[in-house]
Design a protein around this motif. Structure first.
Motif, PDB file in Angstrom:
ATOM      1  N   GLY A   1      33.009  77.184  48.389  1.00  0.00           N
ATOM      2  CA  GLY A   1      34.456  77.104  48.221  1.00  0.00           C
ATOM      3  C   GLY A   1      35.156  78.307  48.824  1.00  0.00           C
ATOM      4  N   ASN A   2      34.631  79.497  48.580  1.00  0.00           N
ATOM      5  CA  ASN A   2      35.250  80.704  49.136  1.00  0.00           C
ATOM      6  C   ASN A   2      35.270  80.650  50.655  1.00  0.00           C
ATOM      7  N   PHE A   3      34.159  80.205  51.206  1.00  0.00           N
ATOM      8  CA  PHE A   3      34.070  80.145  52.663  1.00  0.00           C
ATOM      9  C   PHE A   3      35.114  79.185  53.221  1.00  0.00           C
ATOM     10  N   ILE A   4      35.125  77.976  52.682  1.00  0.00           N
ATOM     11  CA  ILE A   4      36.066  76.964  53.180  1.00  0.00           C
ATOM     12  C   ILE A   4      37.496  77.476  53.073  1.00  0.00           C
ATOM     13  N   ASN A   5      37.830  78.090  51.935  1.00  0.00           N
ATOM     14  CA  ASN A   5      39.219  78.494  51.743  1.00  0.00           C
ATOM     15  C   ASN A   5      39.604  79.700  52.594  1.00  0.00           C
ATOM     16  N   THR A   6      38.643  80.592  52.827  1.00  0.00           N
ATOM     17  CA  THR A   6      38.951  81.708  53.719  1.00  0.00           C
ATOM     18  C   THR A   6      39.204  81.188  55.125  1.00  0.00           C
TER      19      THR A   6
END
Ligand code: COA
Ligand code: COA
Lengths: 333, 333
Positions: free
Chosen positions: A318-323
């Motif tokens: 999730g962090n990756f996608i949102n960054t």
């Protein structure tokens, strides 16, 4: 009698004050109501007009662009100026309602909203340090004092602290949101996941000797993840604080930024920050996978290890996608 | 062009609206400031005059009583009427500041304050039922399905729920307080203790077979205490809701009650409620002492059992003292 006189005077004063307060409250609530109504009417008109514009195929593209910009400016003025407190409320998040009940957490004045944001940043700064120091101490003591074996109590203390910390963070983020911040929902979900992880890890039994080096592998990984999270927070804080200050200094309202482009100095920082963030997110996924392996190969066959592993992997993705999405949105301007 | 015309009109409307909002905000904040100043001046004068009155030994006792009552009425008007929102803030509790930051949780209008209170009561009603049902199910299943042995997961789920519940309760009580409730600090401390207990019990390892009937004695006692707490809450809610409704129906402001005496119908209920409360408090102390014994005689030699025992005894004593004090204050009128 002198005292009698004075008491009479005070009583009169209180009555007078009460009357002015009452008339002020009723007058201002009437005016507020009317401002509220006008604001929502205008807000609705802007929306309607926007969709008419978009669906109108016969319009000259240049004119279209100009009208679009005018509308956007109008929307900014409405949403960021003094009118903003009269716009219909975004409903407050479930989490806030659960803990606070029907209290309004929206600040009515712009300067208080900024203060809330600054306080959030400094709260994060303070906690990021502890985030680094606390597990670092635990891990150091483990190697040099505790002969490779973490005692349960300090670890559990740390986990309880994490739980409260994340609850506080997510509460503040909900409040920032109610105050018009554009924070993505994911960063809130991220903190709910982290809360869940802290809670689960509290029930996770920390086994002692013999053979605790192997049995405590999960806990060790968890602490390493926490330290890494501290580094990420410190870096992010530095960047976001600078961003806020630049904004305040330029006197630009929030949504205006998007129209007029980001302030380039800070934008450069973002491109420096991101490789580090991606590395940390990779490490997060790695720790998660390690936990999953530990749980599945049965060295520590507890459901807590499994859940923590899954949560970490979910958070990393999730962090990756949102960054990435944030970067994409920003690079469009 | 029609669309162009409309966009222009909207832009003008927004500007106009923005200007009225700005002038309204600045005018009303000025008036608010002046009301705030006048209120605190009058508040200070009342205090000063009160101490002059008390120290004045030459006053006729009858006159003294009359002046005292006048002052008290003035104070009530100031603190409960529309002026109340202009009085200087009580500083918000640490707990609120920790979780919310510098947000103001004081409702500006009387009707919202009442809504917050009603919502608090219905929150308690909802949770009191779960309080009863959840541990009852666990204990029943233990006897009839689980052969005397509680599995760890449902118990930990319950403990986690308790933690969030108490955090929510104590947050709402802090908010009620900021909104002028006279709730004693002890009831807040009581809930902090209960939170601590839920947290500690989460780290408490729930041992399985063999011999779990003996090893799980602490957990069983804990669940029994929780059920009892549910009964206490339900009874207390019934009483306090009725009290609130009587008050609203009579249109009496809060502090006035104290001057004019309690509404007698509800007062009678209190004398019925108290023996039950005292019994429950006795049981609370008993459970605490049992836990202490279990911890000290070494059947379950975990620090968690010891801490929970101490917390329960402290809570029982505090509850008793504060219930008695409340009764004493009330019987004086
Ligand atoms: C990528 C990143 C630097 C972008 O930050 P940004 O430039 O502020 O992003 P945006 O412009 O989309 O921000 C919109 C709003 O959300 C807030 N925000 C963004 N990311 C946030 C986060 N992770 N936590 C809290 N708030 C955040 C911003 O402060 C801004 O608030 P505002 O509208 O009140 O001014 C930031 O999201 C980030 O650091 N993400 C990575 C976090 C991470 O992965 N941590 C764990 C590592 S394992
Ligand atoms: C004794 C008792 C019935 C008195 O209630 P009361 O008549 O409302 O007491 P007061 O008049 O002093 O109340 C003052 C304020 O505190 C609130 N209050 C009192 N006791 C409270 C409690 N235990 N929890 C939350 N709020 C409480 C009241 O609602 C009132 O609020 P208000 O000023 O906003 O109207 C009540 O305190 C009680 O039930 N205590 C026992 C609780 C207990 O022991 N529980 C555990 C059993 S093991």
């Amino acid at each position: 009698m002198e005292v009698e006189e004075e008491v009479r005077r005070i009583v009169d004063q209180v009555k007078e004050l009460h009357d002015s307060a009452t008339s002020f409250v009723s007058a201002s609530s009437q005016e507020e109501l009317s401002l509220r109504q006008r604001s929502s009417v205008v807000d609705a008109s802007i929306r309607r007009l926007h969709s008419t514009l978009v669906s109108d195929k016969h319009l000259d593209p240049k004119l279209f662009d100009k009208l679009e910009e005018d509308l956007q400016r109008a929307r900014c003025l409405l949403a960021d100026g003094d009118t903003s407190s009269f716009l219909p409320f975004k409903p407050q998040g479930r989490f806030v309602r659960m803990f606070l009940g029907p209290v309004n957490v929206r600040a009515s004045r712009k300067d208080i909203q900024l203060k809330v944001k600054e306080e959030y940043n400094s709260y994060r700064d303070r906690t990021a340090l502890l985030f680094l120091v606390f597990p670092a101490i635990l891990l150091t003591l483990r190697s040099y004092v505790w002969y490779g074996c973490l005692p349960a109590f300090p670890v559990q203390l740390y986990e309880a602290w994490l739980l409260f910390l994340y609850a506080g963070l997510v509460m503040r983020e909900n409040i920032l949101r109610a105050n018009g911040s554009d924070i993505r929902s994911w960063w809130l979900y991220h903190h709910y996941c982290a809360m869940a992880m802290a809670l689960v890890s509290l029930t996770w039994e920390i086994k002692g000797q013999p053979n605790c080096v192997q049995k405590q592998k999960g806990v060790r990984l968890f602490l390493q993840w926490a330290m890494m999270q501290g580094v990420a927070m410190l870096l992010q804080n530095r960047y976001q604080r600078q961003r806020l200050y630049t904004r305040i200094a330029l006197g630009k309202a929030k949504r205006m930024d998007v129209v007029w482009g980001e302030t380039s100095g800070v934008d450069g920082q973002l491109w420096l920050l991101c490789p580090i963030l991606f590395t940390l997110q990779g490490f997060e996924a790695y720790v998660g996978l390690q936990l999953l392996r530990t749980a599945l190969t049965g060295v520590v066959a507890e459901w807590q290890v499994l859940i923590c592993g899954i949560l970490l992997v979910v958070m990393a993705i999730g962090n990756f996608i949102n960054t990435v999405e944030t970067l994409m949105v920003k690079s469009r301007f």
